[in-house]
Design a protein around this motif. Structure first.
Motif, PDB file in Angstrom:
ATOM      1  N   GLU A 188       0.867  -1.178   0.000  1.00 19.61           N
ATOM      2  CA  GLU A 188       0.000   0.000   0.000  1.00 19.61           C
ATOM      3  C   GLU A 188       0.901   1.223   0.000  1.00 19.61           C
ATOM      4  O   GLU A 188       1.726   1.397   0.892  1.00 19.61           O
ATOM      5  CB  GLU A 188      -0.908   0.017   1.222  1.00 19.61           C
ATOM      6  CG  GLU A 188      -1.852   1.221   1.245  1.00 19.61           C
ATOM      7  CD  GLU A 188      -2.709   1.263   2.488  1.00 19.61           C
ATOM      8  OE1 GLU A 188      -3.222   2.355   2.811  1.00 19.61           O
ATOM      9  OE2 GLU A 188      -2.841   0.209   3.152  1.00 19.61           O
ATOM     10  N   CYS A 198      -3.093   3.504  -2.443  1.00 19.83           N
ATOM     11  CA  CYS A 198      -3.447   2.486  -3.432  1.00 19.83           C
ATOM     12  C   CYS A 198      -2.491   1.298  -3.344  1.00 19.83           C
ATOM     13  O   CYS A 198      -1.351   1.424  -2.908  1.00 19.83           O
ATOM     14  CB  CYS A 198      -3.388   3.075  -4.844  1.00 19.83           C
ATOM     15  SG  CYS A 198      -4.614   4.343  -5.179  1.00 19.83           S
ATOM     16  N   LEU A 199      -2.971   0.143  -3.774  1.00 17.01           N
ATOM     17  CA  LEU A 199      -2.122  -1.037  -3.840  1.00 17.01           C
ATOM     18  C   LEU A 199      -1.251  -0.966  -5.087  1.00 17.01           C
ATOM     19  O   LEU A 199      -1.676  -0.500  -6.142  1.00 17.01           O
ATOM     20  CB  LEU A 199      -2.966  -2.303  -3.864  1.00 17.01           C
ATOM     21  CG  LEU A 199      -3.776  -2.610  -2.599  1.00 17.01           C
ATOM     22  CD1 LEU A 199      -4.544  -3.915  -2.768  1.00 17.01           C
ATOM     23  CD2 LEU A 199      -2.872  -2.684  -1.376  1.00 17.01           C
TER      24      LEU A 199
END
Length: 232
Positions: free
Chosen positions: A30, A39-40
């Motif tokens: 992350e 966000c990943l």
């Protein structure tokens, strides 16, 4: 007129695959910083000093996840240079790598990653907002490289422990290809492929009480004949 030279930044991104509880999983982090904060993404980062791009990949893997790259074979997937792939300036080009290993530990986040986790491939491919940057494209390319590799090379043993059963190896193919294979046919093909697996002479107890023969990886790097992926 003189040609305008483009100033670039170079990064290494990593697609790290392992099998956990019978499921093909991807290592994701992350993001703790912009762009794509929260966000990943695939683990990765910028090349530093006199590093090679492979050394950058190994360092970033350790810094962002706590996973040691020394035992992993990093295979280059490709170079990604679309002008809009990264909003930062100067323009950022990345070299993606694929690594496969068995029994990788739970990752620990570090550096600019807020968290790290193993995510089933099926979930990674169906994330609502996708992975950051162009990492969805990189993942698809790396996954296809791994799937093709299982057909023509002995890379499947990289998912296994030093000693494994034919059932362990079949699980690798079924997880990566997302298919179910005929047990007896698979056993015959694997044991007849020259240099693919070598019997150790030892056995492992199984849940049904019947000991299973243990094998180790052979010296071959390519499969002859190839282990063709069944159509779905």
């Amino acid at each position: 007129m003189p040609r305008t030279r483009q100033v670039l930044m170079l990064t290494a991104d990593l697609v790290i695959l392992t099998i956990r509880d019978g499921t093909l999983c991807l290592l994701v982090v992350e993001r703790g910083n912009e762009p794509f904060r929260g966000c990943l993404a695939l683990p990765g980062g910028f090349l530093r000093g006199d590093e090679s791009i492979g050394e950058t990949a190994a360092r970033e893997l350790s810094e962002e996840t706590g996973v040691d790259a020394e035992e992993l074979h990093l295979q280059q997937v490709g170079v990604y240079s679309a002008p809009d792939r990264d909003p930062r300036s100067p323009r950022v080009v990345t070299c993606a790598h694929l690594a496969i290993a068995p029994g990788l530990p739970l990752p620990s986040a570090g550096s600019d990653a807020r968290a790290a986790q193993w995510l089933p491939i099926s979930e990674a491919l169906e994330l609502r907002d996708g992975l950051a940057f162009d990492h969805d494209e990189i993942l698809r390319d790396a996954l296809e490289l791994a799937r093709a590799g299982l057909q023509f090379s002995t890379i499947a043993t990289a998912f296994c422990s030093p000693e494994f059963t034919i059932s362990d190896l079949r699980e690798v193919y079924e997880c990566v290809w997302d298919v179910e294979l005929d047990r007896s046919n698979f056993h015959r093909k694997v044991t007849e492929a020259e240099g693919f697996v070598v019997p150790t002479g030892r056995r492992r107890s199984t849940v049904n009480g019947r000991p299973a023969a243990l094998y180790r990886a052979g010296d071959a790097t390519s499969l002859s004949p190839p282990m063709m992926r069944p159509s779905r």
